[in-house]
Enzyme design. Sequence first.
Site, PDB file in Angstrom:
ATOM      1  CB  CYS A 109      -0.939  -0.007   1.202  1.00  0.00           C
ATOM      2  SG  CYS A 109      -0.086  -0.045   2.791  1.00  0.00           S
ATOM      3  CB  THR A 110       0.156   4.853   0.093  1.00  0.00           C
ATOM      4  OG1 THR A 110      -0.906   4.700  -0.838  1.00  0.00           O
ATOM      5  CG2 THR A 110       0.914   6.142  -0.203  1.00  0.00           C
TER       6      THR A 110
END
Length: 540
Positions: A188-189
């Site tokens: 994810c980010t």
Amino acid sequence: MTSLISDTPVYLTAAFYLFVDLPNYTERRAALLAFCEAHNVKGSILLANEGINGTIAGAEPDVHAVLGYLRQDPKFSSLEHKESFANKPPFHRMKVRLKKEIVTMGVDGISPTNMAGTYVKPEDWNALISEPDVVVIDTRNHYEVDIGTFKGAIDPKIQSFSQLPEWVTQAKSLEAKNGKKPRVAMFCTGGIRCEKSTALMRTHGFDEVYHLQGGILKYLEVIPPEKSLWEGECFVFDERVSVTHGLHEGSQELCRCCREPLPADAKASPLFELGVSCPRCHAHTTDTQKNSARERQKQWEIAKSRQSDHIGIPQRQQKIKALLPQDAPILYSFRRCPYAMRARLALLVSGVRCEMREITLAHKPHNMLEASPKGTVPVLVLKDRVLDQSLDIMHWALAQNDPEGWSTDRQSLDTEARALVGICDDSFKRHLDRYKYPNRYDLQDGLADREAGTAYLEHLNTQLMQSSFLMGAQWSWVDAAIAPFVRQFARTDRVWFDAQAWTALQNWLTQFEQSERFNKVMHRYKIWHEGAKPVAFPPD
């Protein structure tokens, strides 16, 4: 007003999160918000029982000050963060929010602290996701995946992270083969969603679950483009919109309506209107909402042409309007409290301007209690610490500036001064309370304590017969520290007080009560509430 956009990157953005047990997270909000505001740091921080999650931006020393403030708490001592720079403010206001989860999944019993998968460093990530038996899953929302992802990663096409658990139960790619579940790598980010998603996978019986340590942002920071398996750009939730390798600002633009990156060729679509809609969100807003957006866009363009900042009035600009300096201390006070009064007197004479937050003793604001759990006024929130003792505030203020010479610098004089104030705060204050409020102490009346308190008043009167003020020929911090308590004693029964043979003391008190200084510190303020516009002390 000058532009907030600089030609060189001067705004540091720090992203951080930590899963940690925070049973008292609600009590942390006010002090954290006050500290961020005092440092002119903007952004968003979430607090929940499961930990902290935030992205903040500002001048580099101020952002590091906030991070240092967090890490001084043993709960956050292991907090890590990722940095990047921008030449314009990524955020326009500061918010500290209380949440049920710092990243919303909506599944009870998921504990990233105890159940998360295995970290994989960015340097080892390429090798892992290149193995044929590893299923690579992008846990982000569909519009984030659209502008960039890892080569070969599966896009669950979710609208929000809370939809991921349902996708996991239905995904064909996760089905067991030959009785064995596949190895899974998730990313994810910034890493936070993966901590929860890998914990979720383990509850579904996946034993070999991995996640990218530090997320995409850390990967783009340390892996050079020529060795990268990342394709496209990475969406970020601030005014940069997207970043590329080295965390440089990307090319993506944001739709100001849906707050998602513009789809490819969006500007060529008849459904696109700058600041109003894009092909993705056009059908989801009413005509009234579109007209409101058009007016907002018009005002933004006017502000831009004037090189000013239209997006809200930042907290610090409000303080400037209130004639407050940029790093103005915050003073929690109660008008009639003698301790608060003495602090205001010293702040007034020193010329230190504060943001005044007048409180009621019956309803003390959470912000004050966060800053000082003892719950008494005055409380002075400074850029680097909190002062919640009235004498500490007085001495701090006079150390900043003492234009009238209130300090008692000579050792012998200062020892005498502190002893005189010490008696006031100890035995005299005890008798004053019982004299003024006998019912609180189950007393029929307070006359015995009035009699006991007269010994101190007679001593003050004797001292004032020898000099104009308690420490000599001019007013000092000692007069300011004691006068509010003598005033309270006198006001309990002014007729009785004025009938005593204390002429010097009575004249000294009258002179204080009739002074311009007294009028300023007794200015009436509206009771402060969260969200109220800042007001200045001293009053204009």
